[in-house]
Design a protein around this motif. Sequence first.
Motif, PDB file in Angstrom:
ATOM      1  N   ASN A 464       0.763  -1.164  -0.069  1.00  0.00           N
ATOM      2  CA  ASN A 464       0.141   0.117   0.050  1.00  0.00           C
ATOM      3  C   ASN A 464       0.951   1.396   0.104  1.00  0.00           C
ATOM      4  O   ASN A 464       0.267   2.353   0.280  1.00  0.00           O
ATOM      5  CB  ASN A 464      -0.888  -0.067   1.262  1.00  0.00           C
ATOM      6  CG  ASN A 464      -1.848  -1.115   1.098  1.00  0.00           C
ATOM      7  OD1 ASN A 464      -2.652  -1.447   0.127  1.00  0.00           O
ATOM      8  ND2 ASN A 464      -1.898  -1.844   2.432  1.00  0.00           N
ATOM      9  N   LYS A 541      -7.519  -6.789  -7.980  1.00  0.00           N
ATOM     10  CA  LYS A 541      -8.278  -6.525  -6.956  1.00  0.00           C
ATOM     11  C   LYS A 541      -9.691  -7.816  -6.922  1.00  0.00           C
ATOM     12  O   LYS A 541      -9.928  -8.067  -7.986  1.00  0.00           O
ATOM     13  CB  LYS A 541      -9.013  -5.207  -7.245  1.00  0.00           C
ATOM     14  CG  LYS A 541      -9.663  -4.613  -6.058  1.00  0.00           C
ATOM     15  CD  LYS A 541     -10.046  -3.362  -6.150  1.00  0.00           C
ATOM     16  CE  LYS A 541     -10.154  -2.539  -4.961  1.00  0.00           C
ATOM     17  NZ  LYS A 541     -10.519  -0.989  -4.875  1.00  0.00           N
ATOM     18  N   ASP A 542      -9.172  -8.480  -5.940  1.00  0.00           N
ATOM     19  CA  ASP A 542     -10.181  -9.751  -5.637  1.00  0.00           C
ATOM     20  C   ASP A 542     -11.207  -9.022  -4.317  1.00  0.00           C
ATOM     21  O   ASP A 542     -10.780  -9.129  -3.364  1.00  0.00           O
ATOM     22  CB  ASP A 542      -9.492 -10.905  -5.188  1.00  0.00           C
ATOM     23  CG  ASP A 542     -10.470 -11.805  -4.825  1.00  0.00           C
ATOM     24  OD1 ASP A 542     -11.450 -11.734  -5.524  1.00  0.00           O
ATOM     25  OD2 ASP A 542      -9.835 -12.888  -4.182  1.00  0.00           O
ATOM     26  N   GLY A 543     -12.440  -8.858  -4.937  1.00  0.00           N
ATOM     27  CA  GLY A 543     -13.285  -8.019  -3.932  1.00  0.00           C
ATOM     28  C   GLY A 543     -12.701  -6.658  -3.505  1.00  0.00           C
ATOM     29  O   GLY A 543     -12.611  -5.690  -4.442  1.00  0.00           O
ATOM     30  N   LYS A 544     -12.441  -6.185  -2.225  1.00  0.00           N
ATOM     31  CA  LYS A 544     -11.693  -5.288  -1.829  1.00  0.00           C
ATOM     32  C   LYS A 544     -10.243  -5.229  -1.494  1.00  0.00           C
ATOM     33  O   LYS A 544      -9.584  -4.461  -1.179  1.00  0.00           O
ATOM     34  CB  LYS A 544     -12.392  -4.766  -0.292  1.00  0.00           C
ATOM     35  CG  LYS A 544     -13.795  -4.243  -0.671  1.00  0.00           C
ATOM     36  CD  LYS A 544     -14.525  -3.795   0.449  1.00  0.00           C
ATOM     37  CE  LYS A 544     -15.699  -3.233   0.447  1.00  0.00           C
ATOM     38  NZ  LYS A 544     -16.464  -2.715   1.557  1.00  0.00           N
ATOM     39  N   LYS A 545      -9.680  -6.717  -1.595  1.00  0.00           N
ATOM     40  CA  LYS A 545      -8.237  -6.836  -1.388  1.00  0.00           C
ATOM     41  C   LYS A 545      -7.402  -6.990  -2.797  1.00  0.00           C
ATOM     42  O   LYS A 545      -7.859  -7.290  -3.775  1.00  0.00           O
ATOM     43  CB  LYS A 545      -8.254  -8.227  -0.699  1.00  0.00           C
ATOM     44  CG  LYS A 545      -8.837  -8.259   0.589  1.00  0.00           C
ATOM     45  CD  LYS A 545      -8.535  -9.544   1.237  1.00  0.00           C
ATOM     46  CE  LYS A 545      -9.060  -9.550   2.546  1.00  0.00           C
ATOM     47  NZ  LYS A 545      -8.730 -11.071   3.460  1.00  0.00           N
ATOM     48  N   LEU A 546      -6.251  -6.396  -2.678  1.00  0.00           N
ATOM     49  CA  LEU A 546      -5.375  -6.626  -3.576  1.00  0.00           C
ATOM     50  C   LEU A 546      -4.372  -7.721  -3.377  1.00  0.00           C
ATOM     51  O   LEU A 546      -4.039  -8.094  -2.294  1.00  0.00           O
ATOM     52  CB  LEU A 546      -4.321  -5.116  -3.563  1.00  0.00           C
ATOM     53  CG  LEU A 546      -4.761  -4.253  -4.357  1.00  0.00           C
ATOM     54  CD1 LEU A 546      -3.683  -2.909  -3.841  1.00  0.00           C
ATOM     55  CD2 LEU A 546      -5.128  -4.132  -5.731  1.00  0.00           C
ATOM     56  N   LYS A 547      -4.322  -8.379  -4.416  1.00  0.00           N
ATOM     57  CA  LYS A 547      -3.658  -9.909  -4.340  1.00  0.00           C
ATOM     58  C   LYS A 547      -2.534  -9.842  -5.514  1.00  0.00           C
ATOM     59  O   LYS A 547      -2.934  -9.255  -6.691  1.00  0.00           O
ATOM     60  CB  LYS A 547      -4.540 -10.918  -4.661  1.00  0.00           C
ATOM     61  CG  LYS A 547      -5.535 -11.054  -3.258  1.00  0.00           C
ATOM     62  CD  LYS A 547      -6.317 -12.276  -3.548  1.00  0.00           C
ATOM     63  CE  LYS A 547      -7.097 -12.883  -2.163  1.00  0.00           C
ATOM     64  NZ  LYS A 547      -7.920 -13.726  -2.548  1.00  0.00           N
ATOM     65  N   LYS A 785     -14.498   7.583  -7.552  1.00  0.00           N
ATOM     66  CA  LYS A 785     -15.480   6.891  -6.655  1.00  0.00           C
ATOM     67  C   LYS A 785     -17.059   7.732  -6.513  1.00  0.00           C
ATOM     68  O   LYS A 785     -17.456   8.004  -5.540  1.00  0.00           O
ATOM     69  CB  LYS A 785     -15.039   6.565  -5.477  1.00  0.00           C
ATOM     70  CG  LYS A 785     -13.703   5.772  -5.546  1.00  0.00           C
ATOM     71  CD  LYS A 785     -13.021   5.434  -4.114  1.00  0.00           C
ATOM     72  CE  LYS A 785     -11.939   4.519  -4.047  1.00  0.00           C
ATOM     73  NZ  LYS A 785     -11.240   4.357  -2.989  1.00  0.00           N
TER      74      LYS A 785
END
Length: 1094
Positions: A464, A541-547, A785
């Motif tokens: 981040n 982005k997987d949902g709200k998570k960065l992977k 947004k």
Amino acid sequence: MLGLQRSRMKCRTAGMRNLLMILGFLCLWITARAQTKIPPETVQQWASVFSVQLRELATKYSGSLLLQKKLKDVEPIIKIIQLEGTDLVKDYSDEIERMLGSKMKSVKRLAESAEDADLYHEFNATLQFDYYNSMLINTMDEDGNYVELGSEFPLEENEHFNNLAVNTQQSNIQVPTNVYNKDPNILNAIYNSEALNDVFINNFQKDPTLTWQYFGSSTGFFRIYPGIKWTPDSNGVAAFDCRNRNWYIQAATSPKDIIIMVDISGSMKGLKMTIAKHTINTILDTLGENDFVNVIAYTDYVRYVEPCFKGTLVQADLDNREHFKLLVDELHVKGEAKLKNAMKESFKILNEARANGQGSMCNQAIMLITDGAMEDFESVFEEFNWPERRVRVFTYLIGREMTFAQNTKWIACNNKGYYTHISTLADVQENVMEYLHVLSRPMVINHDHDIIWTEAYMDTVLFNTKAQSLLLMTSVAMPVFSKKTETLSHGILLGVVGSDIPLMEVMKLAPRYMLGAHGYAFLITNNGYILAHPDLRPLYKDGKKLKPKPNYNSVDLSEVEWEDTDEKLRTAMVKGQTGRLTLNIRASVDKGKRPLYLVNDYFHTNIDETPFSFGMVLTKGHGSRIFMGNVSVEEGLHDLTSPDLFIASEWTYCETDIDPAHRKYTQLQAAIRYLLGKEPDLECDEVLLQQTLFDAVVTAPLEAYWNALMLNDRVEPGIETAFLGTRAGLMRIMRYAGVETRVAKKFLTPTDKSNLFTIDHFPLWYRLAVENTPGRFYYYPTNDKGVKYVIATTSVTVSSEGQTAMAGAIGVQMSLDLLEKRFWAIAKQPSDTDCSDIEGVCPLSCESIDLSCYLVDNNGFIVLSKERNEVGRFFGEVDGSVMASLIRMEMFKKVSLFDYQAMCKNSHHHASSARPLLSPFYGIVAVIRWLFSNALMFLLDFNFCGLWHSDYFVDAHKQKKVEALQPCDTAYPGFMYDSSIREANSIIKCGRCQKMFVVQQIPDSNLVLVVTQADCDCSRQYGPILLEPKEIKYNATVKCNRMKSQKVRRRPESCHAYHPKENAKECGGATAIFPSLFLFPASLLTSLVLHCWT
């Protein structure tokens, strides 16, 4: 008579029907003819008036004319320089070589120290030695005393190490949970490695840019400097084993070709097959991009787990390894094992690869995974492998049955391999690692200290905090050998030393300001994979998570520089050549939405003593010209300290990381202190500082101008922020509106990365401005947004001796309310308008329900609309009929773009390796069978250390969770307005109505005004035109060819596959297991009974 009447009635009915049809067609014709007539001259007048007001707003509140005038005034004292890319690429690559060379020297010192310590140490089986265990440090028991191996270990946050709490005066030890931390071998090796402490500290003092330094021992422990508190996983387990890491494996062995042979006969069912699959996956995890592999399953016939790879070897990159794992998970047992044919097939593949110059051209090995070998297989080795024994054979006996142990061991021992017995899942890791130590023997005996560099890997700490493409690290590592003469022929590998290098720090050596708005630098490996590139996107982005993407470190250069269709650039760079190439590029900005046509010059060269190649891009035209100005330090410092001035925080104006005392300074603070003479020891970029001072002086009048507007003139509500930026990374910002009233609260704040100068890119508004005509504003909508606003930006230039260079960009950010208020006031005719000479609707108004009016930018995005939710959307999505007409008229032209790093939804569900649950009864029986059998197997297992291994409690038949997204290739459109077509109007036939539209260019801008008839719905005849990417589907043949194709690559220079003094007699062994006479028959009986039920 009755018949005559009936005949007349029929005639009347038919006549009435025909009359009604004629009347119907007439009504439809009248309706179709009665569409709203929009006078083009009225729309043209609106566009002209709005153009003037828009330009006045942008010019006044940005101060662009003043800045251009100030630049004109200094033209006599500036010099425009044409950048020589060939010289720059050499200078930057030399800097990178020096930096990486310094890291290599540090690692060499560690290796020498570790070997010397071992040479003079005699093994002590009763050694008692306390060390700092990173899991236990600073841990107290209930009585307030430090636990064993957990003494006090001072830690403090350190900015250089990502603000982690560390101890820069001491290293400490991490031991995996499955390794006994008081084992005599471990204690002796840790005691030896204490000598590294002083070298770690000395290295860090000599090169303060060093990050983590470490030693991974072949016994399993990991010494890390600076010392840290190691955090276990959620189960309290330290699963990290340094011997599994890429840097360890690559340093310990040379490149290798591996054929994995797995027995899938009926005797391998149940837990055996589960262990076998885990063994295959573990072997795959030990392979890297310099290795080649294939997997064969055999019963009474030979089966390639991937039929596409029949008879060949494929590169063991991340994509192929993961592909193999999915296929291995689908293997099912059946039939009788026939080893001979599978062994012959494996030898043929390896021999053909060697004969044809394919694969690694180094080590070759076969990994045999079976529960027993019954055939006469000696003839196979006589035919294919003896007497040279070029192919090593490693055997893994699966299960508790020892009947065929001698046969399995004989195979390994007579083919320079190693035999291991794996009876539980917990045994897999340690036993698989043995083959690496065998392959390392020739290198160890020869005492060849090859330095290796890994491919890019992710440092999750930076997720981040830094630019996406620079979250990545590379490691430099070197093997450590035993130099004792008595063990020379055994080739004992003590471990591997290494250090991490953040790729962001490497890329900083190619200064961003020299490369320009669209220029950039990048690094690739000898395999053509990207180490660093501004267009590399390793996260999704997987949902709200960065992977991390599954293939984040095996993205090929051709997948990012996809305009290099002939792969001339890739081939030259992979081969380590120095050269130059020009390509016409379809680039894109603003998250790929806005296409640009650029002509890029690529310059490239190799980085000596590494497998890397360095590339650099300069855009033709403004990208390859830079201007230099000169002012006194005193004059420049005065303006550099203005409160509205900022410089790029991620750029290196001064190197603050060398001296720990300087790390507290921001780049601006460091630059000012250096220029004031307060920090003369700082290493600063003199050229960049001089240009920054010059830019500060030239742009200083803007501060006074903006403040005067604030004080003396009522700033129009909706004008929120004025800003400017220069090539030196300098920015000035004026907030006309307070944070409480601003719509765009995030704009130009530290979190608004896309609009700031970063290590990856120039601000978006800067990049758009420099591709536009200087002095003419470029307007575009922003949707952050749901927060929507408009930015106007333009470029400013300087000229000297017939050459022109970009000096920077300047602009203003406005609210939608302001533009809407201005536009709706203009886009309507008063009720008393003279309509005598106007054909069509008069008076005309965009506020009318009969009209839809839009302001659309040059890429087709809506800037203004009656419907606020349409702002920022693509116009074709809102009105496909009009957009389709504009595309046919070539007012907007489609640009085909591609993304070879996309993630797509996986439409295929991954099947479980278990039998489907056919009935509730079967389900209950299956559960009972698994629980009972595994409980018995557990009691039979004497390896109690394996209790710690989490795999013990894994359900072998549990359905595998599949990620919703998987890597894919996509194509998507972009659109560009042809500014030579200034106006257009037409009628679209839409069934029962006709729709008129008028399009008019807004002069001196990148906008067009679109006015359409609102009461004619064409959505049935014309669907929306979307910018959504579409997955490129490949048929089976193409997919197969893509997967097994071997692009041009450069093999590592060294190979250690053979040494005449190698002692191949050490080829493994097994400890006999004597199961309980009661439990063993009971388990078999239970298994048979339950098997009958199912």
